[in-house]
Scaffold this active site. Structure first.
Site, mmCIF file in Angstrom:
data_model
loop_
_atom_site.group_PDB
_atom_site.id
_atom_site.type_symbol
_atom_site.label_atom_id
_atom_site.label_comp_id
_atom_site.label_asym_id
_atom_site.label_seq_id
_atom_site.Cartn_x
_atom_site.Cartn_y
_atom_site.Cartn_z
ATOM 1 N N ASN A 1 0.726 -1.113 0.098
ATOM 2 C CA ASN A 1 -0.140 -0.014 -0.027
ATOM 3 C C ASN A 1 0.961 1.412 -0.122
ATOM 4 O O ASN A 1 1.517 1.394 0.849
ATOM 5 C CB ASN A 1 -1.016 -0.016 1.303
ATOM 6 C CG ASN A 1 -1.666 1.135 1.417
ATOM 7 O OD1 ASN A 1 -1.684 1.920 0.580
ATOM 8 N ND2 ASN A 1 -2.424 1.311 2.463
ATOM 9 N N TRP A 2 0.994 1.888 -1.308
ATOM 10 C CA TRP A 2 2.061 3.083 -1.205
ATOM 11 C C TRP A 2 1.320 4.305 -0.751
ATOM 12 O O TRP A 2 1.955 5.267 -0.592
ATOM 13 C CB TRP A 2 2.285 3.138 -2.957
ATOM 14 C CG TRP A 2 3.024 2.032 -3.390
ATOM 15 C CD1 TRP A 2 3.371 0.854 -2.843
ATOM 16 C CD2 TRP A 2 3.597 1.976 -4.724
ATOM 17 N NE1 TRP A 2 4.140 -0.013 -3.559
ATOM 18 C CE2 TRP A 2 4.260 0.624 -4.823
ATOM 19 C CE3 TRP A 2 3.442 2.865 -5.817
ATOM 20 C CZ2 TRP A 2 4.580 0.378 -6.147
ATOM 21 C CZ3 TRP A 2 3.977 2.271 -7.151
ATOM 22 C CH2 TRP A 2 4.664 1.010 -6.987
ATOM 23 N N LYS A 3 0.317 4.272 -0.180
ATOM 24 C CA LYS A 3 -0.528 5.437 0.215
ATOM 25 C C LYS A 3 -0.310 6.755 -0.569
ATOM 26 O O LYS A 3 -0.279 6.641 -1.411
ATOM 27 C CB LYS A 3 0.151 5.636 1.706
ATOM 28 C CG LYS A 3 -0.186 4.429 2.596
ATOM 29 C CD LYS A 3 -0.095 4.608 4.030
ATOM 30 C CE LYS A 3 -0.079 3.381 4.680
ATOM 31 N NZ LYS A 3 -0.103 3.536 6.257
ATOM 32 N N HIS B 1 -9.451 0.729 4.993
ATOM 33 C CA HIS B 1 -8.185 0.980 5.717
ATOM 34 C C HIS B 1 -8.665 1.614 6.961
ATOM 35 O O HIS B 1 -9.453 2.836 6.922
ATOM 36 C CB HIS B 1 -7.343 1.569 4.596
ATOM 37 C CG HIS B 1 -5.980 1.406 5.491
ATOM 38 N ND1 HIS B 1 -5.548 2.501 5.865
ATOM 39 C CD2 HIS B 1 -4.936 0.827 4.976
ATOM 40 C CE1 HIS B 1 -4.142 2.499 6.551
ATOM 41 N NE2 HIS B 1 -3.845 1.442 6.070
ATOM 42 N N GLU C 1 -7.039 4.408 8.006
ATOM 43 C CA GLU C 1 -6.858 5.632 7.667
ATOM 44 C C GLU C 1 -8.116 6.211 6.952
ATOM 45 O O GLU C 1 -8.333 7.378 7.286
ATOM 46 C CB GLU C 1 -5.584 5.876 6.858
ATOM 47 C CG GLU C 1 -4.338 5.724 7.846
ATOM 48 C CD GLU C 1 -3.288 5.180 7.044
ATOM 49 O OE1 GLU C 1 -3.079 5.348 5.761
ATOM 50 O OE2 GLU C 1 -2.187 4.743 7.526
ATOM 51 N N GLU D 1 -5.378 -5.417 10.522
ATOM 52 C CA GLU D 1 -4.565 -4.474 10.852
ATOM 53 C C GLU D 1 -4.593 -3.644 12.200
ATOM 54 O O GLU D 1 -5.325 -2.572 12.051
ATOM 55 C CB GLU D 1 -4.550 -3.260 9.761
ATOM 56 C CG GLU D 1 -4.101 -3.963 8.284
ATOM 57 C CD GLU D 1 -3.567 -2.915 7.396
ATOM 58 O OE1 GLU D 1 -2.595 -3.271 7.020
ATOM 59 O OE2 GLU D 1 -4.261 -1.652 7.194
ATOM 60 N N GLY E 1 2.313 1.937 10.739
ATOM 61 C CA GLY E 1 3.181 3.102 10.639
ATOM 62 C C GLY E 1 4.028 3.423 12.015
ATOM 63 O O GLY E 1 4.493 4.622 12.055
ATOM 64 N N SER F 1 3.251 -2.524 10.389
ATOM 65 C CA SER F 1 5.022 -2.396 10.494
ATOM 66 C C SER F 1 5.483 -3.787 10.191
ATOM 67 O O SER F 1 6.460 -4.342 10.755
ATOM 68 C CB SER F 1 5.154 -2.045 11.942
ATOM 69 O OG SER F 1 4.823 -0.855 12.103
ATOM 70 N N GLY G 1 2.822 -1.225 4.298
ATOM 71 C CA GLY G 1 2.659 0.195 3.982
ATOM 72 C C GLY G 1 4.047 0.717 3.734
ATOM 73 O O GLY G 1 4.817 0.610 2.886
ATOM 74 N N GLY G 2 4.934 1.210 4.790
ATOM 75 C CA GLY G 2 6.122 2.024 4.581
ATOM 76 C C GLY G 2 6.946 0.994 4.017
ATOM 77 O O GLY G 2 7.710 1.674 3.110
HETATM 78 C C1 PEP Z 1 -0.875 -0.187 6.200
HETATM 79 O O1 PEP Z 1 -0.852 1.249 6.049
HETATM 80 O O2 PEP Z 1 -1.797 -0.931 5.756
HETATM 81 C C2 PEP Z 1 0.330 -0.427 6.957
HETATM 82 C C3 PEP Z 1 0.212 -1.740 7.255
HETATM 83 O O3 PEP Z 1 1.193 0.229 7.143
HETATM 84 P P1 PEP Z 1 2.946 -0.030 7.796
HETATM 85 O O4 PEP Z 1 3.335 -1.471 7.227
HETATM 86 O O5 PEP Z 1 3.681 1.236 7.437
HETATM 87 O O6 PEP Z 1 2.358 -0.259 9.164
#
Ligand code: PEP
Length: 253
Positions: free
Chosen positions: A11-13, A97, A99, A169, A175, A215, A236-237
């Site tokens: 997920n490149w956000k 998600h 967010e 999640e 994050g 993470s 994500g990151g």
């Molecule tokens: C996400 O946004 O779905 C996620 C899991 O982010 P991160 O890996 O950065 O925690």
């Protein structure tokens, strides 16, 4: 062995210009093109979907969007519909998600409409569920996840589950660099599978893929993947950097 094929989704956000997105996916394509044991999905911003989609056309890397609206077309300024995502080459779409739930007030009802509209268009939705830190500390994790499953999947037929993936999640792990331990993730993911078994059938429960997200990094993917009910990751990151995403995909083998 669960027999479920692992799925790793990035997920490149709200990151990457079109050129940066092209560069990242080209690198992934070079390194991952002969890997058939893991399903790989990248979810760029809407602005880069078409360009990334063209670069991965016909490869083992599939395209996903980060969100979708639930109406096919009309006067909904700023929204993107399921047919428009298909038109860009999307196979997958992330729905619900945390967010989106937190910053855009997405309710379970809205998420349910998005899941239905995506399925109708032949998209594979990745439904995100998970509790906040306050909810975990108040021992409400199972209650929160149950509500999200009940709301998100309301009216979804068993035959539609084939196209669905669930991502657990925990919001406190997204994050933050704080990963749930494999045991913490497994406990909730096992509960999700049992919930699916009760609501649908043992057969659907055993074929449904449940991802962990929060993470995920190259150094923790292997331990997470050892758990019976963790079938991959939503990243994500660490998906923004080609070498760490490649290491995560390889770590899921
Ligand atoms: C996400 O946004 O779905 C996620 C899991 O982010 P991160 O890996 O950065 O925690």
């Amino acid at each position: 062995m669960s027999g479920r094929k692992p799925l790793i989704a990035g997920n490149w956000k709200m990151h990457k210009t079109i050129e940066e997105a092209r560069e990242l996916v080209s690198h992934l394509k070079r390194e991952l093109s002969d890997l058939s044991e893991v399903d790989i999905v990248v979810c760029p911003s809407f602005t880069a979907l078409e360009n990334v989609g063209k670069l991965i056309l016909g490869t083992n890397i599939k395209l996903g969007a980060q969100d979708v609206f639930y109406i096919k077309e009309g006067a909904f300024t700023g929204e993107v519909s399921p047919p428009q995502l298909k038109d860009c080459g999307c196979d997958y779409v992330i729905v619900g998600h945390s967010e989106r739930r937190k910053y855009f007030q997405e309710s379970n009802e809205m998420i349910n409409k998005k899941i239905k509209a995506s399925l109708e268009e032949g998209l594979n939705p990745i439904l995100c569920v998970g509790e906040t830190l306050e909810e975990r500390e108040a021992n409400q994790t199972i209650e929160v996840v149950t509500n999200q499953l009940e709301g998100g999947l309301s009216g979804i037929e068993e035959n539609q589950l084939l196209k669905l993936t669930i991502a657990y999640e925990p919001v406190w792990a997204i994050g933050t660099g704080k990963t749930a331990t494999p045991q913490q993730a497994e406990e909730v993911q096992k509960f999700i599978r049992e919930w699916i078994e009760k609501k649908y059938s043992a057969r659907s429960a055993s074929s449904l893929r449940i991802l962990y997200g929060g993470s995920v990094k190259p150094n923790n993917i292997k331990d997470l993947m050892r758990e019976e009910d963790i079938d991959g990751a939503l990243v994500g990151g660490a998906s923004l950097d080609a070498s760490s995403f490649i290491a995560i995909v390889k770590g899921a083998l």
